[in-house]
Design a protein around this motif. Structure first.
Motif, PDB file in Angstrom:
ATOM      1  N   UNK A   1      -7.274 -26.823  -0.992  1.00 26.08           N
ATOM      2  CA  UNK A   1      -7.555 -26.482   0.404  1.00 26.08           C
ATOM      3  C   UNK A   1      -8.818 -27.184   0.864  1.00 26.08           C
ATOM      4  N   UNK A   2      -9.792 -27.224  -0.040  1.00 27.60           N
ATOM      5  CA  UNK A   2     -11.095 -27.783   0.291  1.00 27.60           C
ATOM      6  C   UNK A   2     -11.763 -28.240  -0.998  1.00 27.60           C
ATOM      7  N   UNK A   3     -12.482 -29.335  -0.943  1.00 31.41           N
ATOM      8  CA  UNK A   3     -13.229 -29.835  -2.099  1.00 31.41           C
ATOM      9  C   UNK A   3     -14.689 -29.844  -1.705  1.00 31.41           C
ATOM     10  N   UNK A   4     -15.515 -29.182  -2.512  1.00 37.01           N
ATOM     11  CA  UNK A   4     -16.950 -29.129  -2.215  1.00 37.01           C
ATOM     12  C   UNK A   4     -17.726 -29.056  -3.520  1.00 37.01           C
ATOM     13  N   UNK A   5     -19.011 -29.304  -3.414  1.00 39.12           N
ATOM     14  CA  UNK A   5     -19.895 -29.155  -4.563  1.00 39.12           C
ATOM     15  C   UNK A   5     -19.885 -27.687  -4.977  1.00 39.12           C
TER      16      UNK A   5
ATOM     17  N   UNK B   1     -18.650 -21.224 -15.200  1.00 36.69           N
ATOM     18  CA  UNK B   1     -18.110 -22.415 -15.857  1.00 36.69           C
ATOM     19  C   UNK B   1     -18.814 -23.653 -15.321  1.00 36.69           C
ATOM     20  N   UNK B   2     -19.395 -24.405 -16.232  1.00 34.68           N
ATOM     21  CA  UNK B   2     -20.117 -25.629 -15.878  1.00 34.68           C
ATOM     22  C   UNK B   2     -19.418 -26.830 -16.510  1.00 34.68           C
ATOM     23  N   UNK B   3     -19.666 -28.000 -15.996  1.00 35.56           N
ATOM     24  CA  UNK B   3     -19.069 -29.211 -16.545  1.00 35.56           C
ATOM     25  C   UNK B   3     -19.382 -29.322 -18.032  1.00 35.56           C
ATOM     26  N   UNK B   4     -20.569 -28.939 -18.431  1.00 38.10           N
ATOM     27  CA  UNK B   4     -20.962 -29.035 -19.840  1.00 38.10           C
ATOM     28  C   UNK B   4     -20.186 -28.071 -20.734  1.00 38.10           C
ATOM     29  N   UNK B   5     -19.459 -27.116 -20.140  1.00 34.55           N
ATOM     30  CA  UNK B   5     -18.645 -26.185 -20.920  1.00 34.55           C
ATOM     31  C   UNK B   5     -17.267 -26.755 -21.244  1.00 34.55           C
ATOM     32  N   UNK B   6     -16.936 -27.888 -20.644  1.00 34.23           N
ATOM     33  CA  UNK B   6     -15.628 -28.516 -20.873  1.00 34.23           C
ATOM     34  C   UNK B   6     -15.836 -29.674 -21.837  1.00 34.23           C
ATOM     35  N   UNK B   7     -15.300 -29.534 -23.047  1.00 31.38           N
ATOM     36  CA  UNK B   7     -15.492 -30.534 -24.089  1.00 31.38           C
ATOM     37  C   UNK B   7     -14.124 -30.984 -24.589  1.00 31.38           C
ATOM     38  N   UNK B   8     -13.891 -32.278 -24.531  1.00 27.61           N
ATOM     39  CA  UNK B   8     -12.616 -32.864 -24.966  1.00 27.61           C
ATOM     40  C   UNK B   8     -11.430 -32.184 -24.298  1.00 27.61           C
ATOM     41  N   UNK B   9     -11.583 -31.844 -23.018  1.00 25.50           N
ATOM     42  CA  UNK B   9     -10.502 -31.249 -22.260  1.00 25.50           C
ATOM     43  C   UNK B   9     -10.255 -29.776 -22.523  1.00 25.50           C
ATOM     44  N   UNK B  10     -11.134 -29.132 -23.281  1.00 24.36           N
ATOM     45  CA  UNK B  10     -10.968 -27.715 -23.609  1.00 24.36           C
ATOM     46  C   UNK B  10     -12.208 -26.919 -23.224  1.00 24.36           C
TER      47      UNK B  10
ATOM     48  N   UNK C   1     -20.482 -15.238  -1.483  1.00 21.77           N
ATOM     49  CA  UNK C   1     -20.499 -16.532  -2.172  1.00 21.77           C
ATOM     50  C   UNK C   1     -19.359 -16.626  -3.181  1.00 21.77           C
ATOM     51  N   UNK C   2     -19.040 -15.532  -3.853  1.00 24.94           N
ATOM     52  CA  UNK C   2     -17.925 -15.538  -4.804  1.00 24.94           C
ATOM     53  C   UNK C   2     -16.627 -15.888  -4.074  1.00 24.94           C
ATOM     54  N   UNK C   3     -16.396 -15.295  -2.925  1.00 25.74           N
ATOM     55  CA  UNK C   3     -15.182 -15.579  -2.154  1.00 25.74           C
ATOM     56  C   UNK C   3     -15.132 -17.047  -1.737  1.00 25.74           C
ATOM     57  N   UNK C   4     -16.265 -17.627  -1.523  1.00 25.94           N
ATOM     58  CA  UNK C   4     -16.330 -19.026  -1.091  1.00 25.94           C
ATOM     59  C   UNK C   4     -16.084 -20.015  -2.236  1.00 25.94           C
ATOM     60  N   UNK C   5     -16.532 -19.697  -3.430  1.00 26.31           N
ATOM     61  CA  UNK C   5     -16.519 -20.645  -4.536  1.00 26.31           C
ATOM     62  C   UNK C   5     -15.496 -20.373  -5.642  1.00 26.31           C
ATOM     63  N   UNK C   6     -14.837 -19.239  -5.620  1.00 22.69           N
ATOM     64  CA  UNK C   6     -13.946 -18.901  -6.725  1.00 22.69           C
ATOM     65  C   UNK C   6     -12.761 -19.856  -6.795  1.00 22.69           C
TER      66      UNK C   6
END
Length: 68
Positions: free
Chosen positions: A15-19, A35-44, A59-64
Motif C-alpha cells: 500500500x505504501x513504502x516508507x522508512x 525487527x531490524x535489518x540486522x536481525x535478518x541473517x542469510x534470509x532467516x 505509531x504501531x498502526x502506522x508501521x506494523x
C-alpha cells in the motif's frame, strides 16, 4: 513454486513504502518486537535474538506489517 523468487514491483504488493520506525531497542519484553535489518541473517530470522521497543498505538498502526 518452491524456493523460486518472482520479481514484482513494490507497488503491486504494498500500500505504501516508507522508512521504518526509529526507536531504541530493549531487551525488556514489551508488547512489540522490533525487527531490524540486522536481525535478518542469510534470509532467516532468529526470533530469540529480536529485541523489543516501546511504541504508541498510533505509531504501531502506522508501521506494523499487515499479512498479505
Amino acid at each position: 513454486m518452491g524456493n523460486e523468487w518472482r520479481e514484482v514491483s513494490l507497488a503491486s504488493i504494498c500500500r505504501e513504502v516508507r522508512y521504518g520506525y526509529t526507536a531504541s531497542a530493549t531487551d525488556k519484553p514489551t508488547a512489540t518486537r522490533f525487527l531490524r535489518v540486522t536481525d535478518i541473517v542469510s534470509g532467516s530470522i532468529n526470533w530469540n535474538n529480536v529485541r523489543y521497543c516501546e511504541i504508541s498505538e498510533k505509531e504501531f498502526a502506522r508501521y506494523r506489517l499487515i499479512p498479505g
